[in-house]
Each structure stands twice: as structure tokens, then as C-alpha cells.
Scaffold this motif. Structure first.
Motif, PDB file in Angstrom:
ATOM      1  N   PRO A  87       6.547 -10.263   5.566  1.00  0.00           N
ATOM      2  CA  PRO A  87       6.216 -11.246   4.536  1.00  0.00           C
ATOM      3  C   PRO A  87       4.825 -11.837   4.748  1.00  0.00           C
ATOM      4  N   TRP A  88       4.169 -12.177   3.648  1.00  0.00           N
ATOM      5  CA  TRP A  88       2.838 -12.779   3.731  1.00  0.00           C
ATOM      6  C   TRP A  88       2.908 -14.169   4.345  1.00  0.00           C
ATOM      7  N   SER A 127      -1.225   6.735  15.527  1.00  0.00           N
ATOM      8  CA  SER A 127      -1.591   7.368  14.257  1.00  0.00           C
ATOM      9  C   SER A 127      -1.795   6.341  13.150  1.00  0.00           C
ATOM     10  N   THR A 128      -1.104   5.211  13.252  1.00  0.00           N
ATOM     11  CA  THR A 128      -1.262   4.155  12.252  1.00  0.00           C
ATOM     12  C   THR A 128      -2.400   3.207  12.588  1.00  0.00           C
ATOM     13  N   ALA A 129      -2.935   3.342  13.796  1.00  0.00           N
ATOM     14  CA  ALA A 129      -3.931   2.410  14.327  1.00  0.00           C
ATOM     15  C   ALA A 129      -3.398   0.984  14.333  1.00  0.00           C
ATOM     16  N   GLY A 130      -2.082   0.858  14.391  1.00  0.00           N
ATOM     17  CA  GLY A 130      -1.469  -0.465  14.454  1.00  0.00           C
ATOM     18  C   GLY A 130      -1.644  -1.264  13.188  1.00  0.00           C
ATOM     19  N   ALA A 131      -1.666  -0.599  12.043  1.00  0.00           N
ATOM     20  CA  ALA A 131      -1.924  -1.277  10.768  1.00  0.00           C
ATOM     21  C   ALA A 131      -0.898  -2.370  10.502  1.00  0.00           C
ATOM     22  N   VAL A 132      -1.385  -3.497   9.984  1.00  0.00           N
ATOM     23  CA  VAL A 132      -0.530  -4.643   9.681  1.00  0.00           C
ATOM     24  C   VAL A 132      -0.734  -5.036   8.220  1.00  0.00           C
ATOM     25  N   PHE A 133       0.384  -5.192   7.509  1.00  0.00           N
ATOM     26  CA  PHE A 133       0.331  -5.558   6.103  1.00  0.00           C
ATOM     27  C   PHE A 133       1.286  -6.718   5.825  1.00  0.00           C
ATOM     28  N   GLY A 134       0.837  -7.602   4.940  1.00  0.00           N
ATOM     29  CA  GLY A 134       1.692  -8.660   4.442  1.00  0.00           C
ATOM     30  C   GLY A 134       2.042  -8.362   2.991  1.00  0.00           C
ATOM     31  N   VAL A 135       3.191  -8.849   2.550  1.00  0.00           N
ATOM     32  CA  VAL A 135       3.657  -8.574   1.189  1.00  0.00           C
ATOM     33  C   VAL A 135       3.856  -9.887   0.443  1.00  0.00           C
ATOM     34  N   CYS A 136       3.304  -9.959  -0.763  1.00  0.00           N
ATOM     35  CA  CYS A 136       3.487 -11.134  -1.610  1.00  0.00           C
ATOM     36  C   CYS A 136       3.942 -10.690  -3.000  1.00  0.00           C
ATOM     37  N   THR A 137       4.517 -11.606  -3.758  1.00  0.00           N
ATOM     38  CA  THR A 137       5.032 -11.272  -5.080  1.00  0.00           C
ATOM     39  C   THR A 137       4.058 -11.732  -6.154  1.00  0.00           C
ATOM     40  N   THR A 138       2.907 -11.097  -6.158  1.00  0.00           N
ATOM     41  CA  THR A 138       1.873 -11.342  -7.163  1.00  0.00           C
ATOM     42  C   THR A 138       1.086 -10.061  -7.313  1.00  0.00           C
ATOM     43  N   ALA A 139       0.287  -9.969  -8.377  1.00  0.00           N
ATOM     44  CA  ALA A 139      -0.535  -8.781  -8.583  1.00  0.00           C
ATOM     45  C   ALA A 139      -1.729  -8.748  -7.630  1.00  0.00           C
ATOM     46  N   GLY A 140      -1.858  -9.755  -6.803  1.00  0.00           N
ATOM     47  CA  GLY A 140      -2.884  -9.788  -5.777  1.00  0.00           C
ATOM     48  C   GLY A 140      -4.136 -10.500  -6.240  1.00  0.00           C
ATOM     49  N   CYS A 142      -3.104 -11.490  -2.163  1.00  0.00           N
ATOM     50  CA  CYS A 142      -2.184 -12.425  -1.521  1.00  0.00           C
ATOM     51  C   CYS A 142      -2.981 -13.584  -0.930  1.00  0.00           C
ATOM     52  N   SER A 143      -2.436 -14.778  -1.028  1.00  0.00           N
ATOM     53  CA  SER A 143      -3.065 -15.963  -0.452  1.00  0.00           C
ATOM     54  C   SER A 143      -1.968 -16.981  -0.161  1.00  0.00           C
ATOM     55  N   SER A 144      -2.352 -18.068   0.462  1.00  0.00           N
ATOM     56  CA  SER A 144      -1.372 -19.098   0.808  1.00  0.00           C
ATOM     57  C   SER A 144      -0.830 -19.806  -0.425  1.00  0.00           C
ATOM     58  N   SER A 145      -1.466 -19.617  -1.576  1.00  0.00           N
ATOM     59  CA  SER A 145      -1.040 -20.306  -2.795  1.00  0.00           C
ATOM     60  C   SER A 145      -0.133 -19.464  -3.687  1.00  0.00           C
ATOM     61  N   VAL A 146       0.170 -18.228  -3.277  1.00  0.00           N
ATOM     62  CA  VAL A 146       1.028 -17.364  -4.096  1.00  0.00           C
ATOM     63  C   VAL A 146       2.365 -17.164  -3.378  1.00  0.00           C
ATOM     64  N   PRO A 147       3.421 -16.817  -4.118  1.00  0.00           N
ATOM     65  CA  PRO A 147       4.731 -16.624  -3.485  1.00  0.00           C
ATOM     66  C   PRO A 147       4.736 -15.442  -2.523  1.00  0.00           C
TER      67      PRO A 147
END
Length: 343
Positions: A87-88, A127-140, A142-147
Motif C-alpha cells: 500500500p502507498w 533480477s528485480t534489483a529489489g524494486a519497490v512499488f506502492g499502490v494507490c486508488t487514483t489515476a496517479g 500517488c501522493s499523501s493526499s490520495v487514497p
């Protein structure tokens, strides 16, 4: 009765496997810190998530993802190939809540996260280089002001679509955590950490939820055992791999105790989910019939009534390992079945 019997057999097999894993780690003694040589997870593809968010903004106390980064560090050091989709924003208590589209599509954005500097180089050789992603419910973006998306959302989108951009045949295992705070007893029904692991079961991917106990002495919060939990997690997973126990349907919930001054870490034990919740949520204040405001706070937990409960084990500084079936169905009592069938 065919469906009921199948359900019982499936549940029994999950519990047997869970008990077997717990039995294999009993040799780890006091939390596996002394295990040698270091276990190898070379080639194991791990999807890592949590409910404390992917961003790790609170590096001091761990309330925003420090546990995830300590677990990621230990996994990569052991040779695992780790992809983080979480989660974001903080989603504690989200359970297995999932975003639903209703009458129109809902956007969910998977956005790369800047890894905290202290953990930036931990997984660079995978192989992933330790990639980290956050998920938010907006068209982008993502920020602290979006769900934020929920932990279950993160697992759902990763296993159904996104993880395939990194692995054509993975992951081998989903890990959720390490959570800031224990998830034992009836709390399991509401835990976002556990909800993420249970969601993985729907895809036939084995999953383990890890949580680290928060001490009641708030001054000790900076000492929440994230590193010790991560070390134990690697040892537990290595045992499960060695004995070929990572199978579809497996969901384990693991809680690592906080060890205070003069205390000793106990052994891992196989437990059941307790009836207490170790939080004792209390609604304070009097509200009239017309409505009003209560104050929600932590109180004294109810006394545990189950034998071999995870709450009891954690209170004794043991490491409770609980196998969950992720299935809320239950065989109906014979008399109830006859009554409902009109016989």
C-alpha cells in the motif's frame, strides 16, 4: 456431504503442513539468531507486502514500513529475488478489504518508491534489483493526499498482473510484514498484514505473515525486534523450502516477541488463534440515544480462554506460528442441516 468432506480434508492438510513447519523450526532454539551457517534462499522469488506502507517514511520507529525494509534486507542477503508491492499509505486494520469497481472502472496506480537510503543497496544484485512499488486508488500520481490501496489490493494486483512483468512463473512465496505490532487472537480477523497473506491463498501461492510485538512501554518502541524477526523469517522459510512445504493453500501467521531487559527469547511453537486480542479496544464515554462521540482507546485484553493460544505463547516470549486455512466455511451441525432442509 462431498463438499463438506473435501473442505475438512483440505483444512486438515493445511494444519498438518503448518504443524510440520513449526516442528522443523523447534531446533532453532531461541529465535534462530545463533543458526549457522546462514541459510540460503537462492533463487526463491518472493513478493513482499505489508500494511504499514511501502515508503518507509518513519525510519526511526517503524510505523511506516521499517519492518518491510528489514525483512527485504534479510531476504536479499540470503539470495532471494524480492519484489515489493505494498500500500502507498499506512493501512493497519484494513483486514482483507479490496477496492471494488461498482458501475465504472476504478484506477489503481502502481508507482515506484524511492527506497530509504539505509536500504537502497540491499537487493541490487537480484533480477528485480529489489524494486519497490506502492499502490494507490487514483489515476496517479500517488501522493499523501490520495487514497491508498489496501494490502489485499496490493497482493491482488501483483499476483493477477504486475508481478508477471518481472517473473513469468512467480512468485514462489508471498510474505506480508514485518508488521509494526503483534497480530494474534481475534485481531487476525481485522489485520491488514494477515489479510494480504490470505489473499495470496486465493491465487494458490503459499504465504506467511510476520509481525513484531510492540512493547507496552512506549519508550521501548525504537527497539521493536524487526531485525530479529527478519532473521527468524529467513530461517523459517529456509526450513520450509528444504522440506518442500511451500505448497498452495499454506498460510502461516508468525509473531516475534519483544524481549525486555532480563528476559529470554523462547522457542517457536505451533499454536491456534486465541480468543483474546492483546489490545483490549475500549469505547469510553456515555452517549445518549440521540448519538454522540465515544473515545476509542486500548484497554486491558480479555482473559484468554483457548488452550495453546498464540496470545499465551507470545506473552511467554515464545514465537507463535499459527496455520490459517483462509476459509471461513464450516460444517453445519447435523440438526441445523436437517431443520434447514425441512426434514
Amino acid at each position: 456431504m462431498k463438499v463438506t468432506t473435501t473442505s475438512i480434508r483440505r483444512r486438515s492438510s493445511v494444519l498438518v503442513v503448518g504443524a510440520a513447519i513449526a516442528a522443523t523450526v523447534l531446533t532453532l532454539g531461541g529465535g534462530a539468531q545463533a543458526a549457522s551457517p546462514a541459510p540460503s534462499l537462492a533463487g526463491l522469488k518472493v513478493l513482499l507486502t505489508n500494511d504499514d506502507s511501502a515508503r518507509g517514511l518513519d525510519a526511526g520507529f517503524g510505523t511506516d514500513g521499517k519492518g518491510l525494509y528489514e525483512l527485504r534486507k534479510a531476504l536479499c542477503a540470503a539470495g532471494a529475488d524480492v519484489l515489493v508491492v505494498a500500500p502507498w499509505s499506512q493501512q493497519s486494520g484494513a483486514g482483507a478489504r479490496m477496492t471494488t469497481p461498482g458501475f465504472s472502472p476504478v484506477p489503481l496506480t502502481v508507482q515506484a518508491v524511492n527506497v530509504p537510503a539505509a536500504y537502497a543497496g540491499d537487493c541490487s544484485s537480484s533480477s528485480t534489483a529489489g524494486a519497490v512499488f506502492g499502490v494507490c486508488t487514483t489515476a496517479g500520481p500517488c501522493s499523501s493526499s490520495v487514497p491508498s490501496a489496501s494490502p489485499a489490493d496490493a497482493v491482488n494486483i501483483a499476483l493477477s498482473r504486475f508481478a508477471k512483468t518481472y517473473w513469468s512463473d512467480g512468485p514462489d512465496l508471498v510474505l506480508s510484514g514485518t508488521n509494526f505490532g503483534q497480530n494474534v487472537g481475534s485481531t487476525l480477523n481485522h489485520s491488514g498484514t494477515v489479510g494480504a497473506a490470505v489473499t495470496a491463498r486465493e491465487y494458490g501461492v503459499p504465504a506467511i505473515a510476520f509481525s513484531a510485538e510492540v512493547p507496552r512501554d512506549l519508550a521501548q518502541i525504537p527497539n521493536v525486534p524487526f531485525a530479529a524477526t527478519a532473521t527468524f523469517a529467513v530461517d523459517l522459510i529456509a526450513k520450509a523450502v528444504k522440506y518442500k512445504m511451500l505448497k498452495p493453500g499454506l498460510v502461516l501467521n508468525v509473531n516475534h516477541p519483544f524481549i525486555g531487559a532480563g528476559e529470554t527469547l523462547g522457542k517457536p511453537v505451533f499454536t491456534v488463534a486465541g480468543s483474546s486480542n492483546d489490545i483490549g479496544l475500549t469505547f469510553n464515554g456515555d452517549v445518549p440515544k440521540t448519538g454522540g462521540t465515544y473515545q476509542l482507546s486500548a484497554g486491558t485484553p480479555a482473559a484468554e480462554t483457548k488452550q495453546n493460544a498464540d496470545t499465551t505463547a507470545l506473552a511467554a516470549n515464545k514465537i507463535p506460528i499459527t496455520a490459517l486455512d483462509g476459509d471461513w466455511s464450516k460444517s453445519a451441525p447435523g440438526l441445523l442441516m436437517l431443520a434447514l432442509m425441512g426434514k
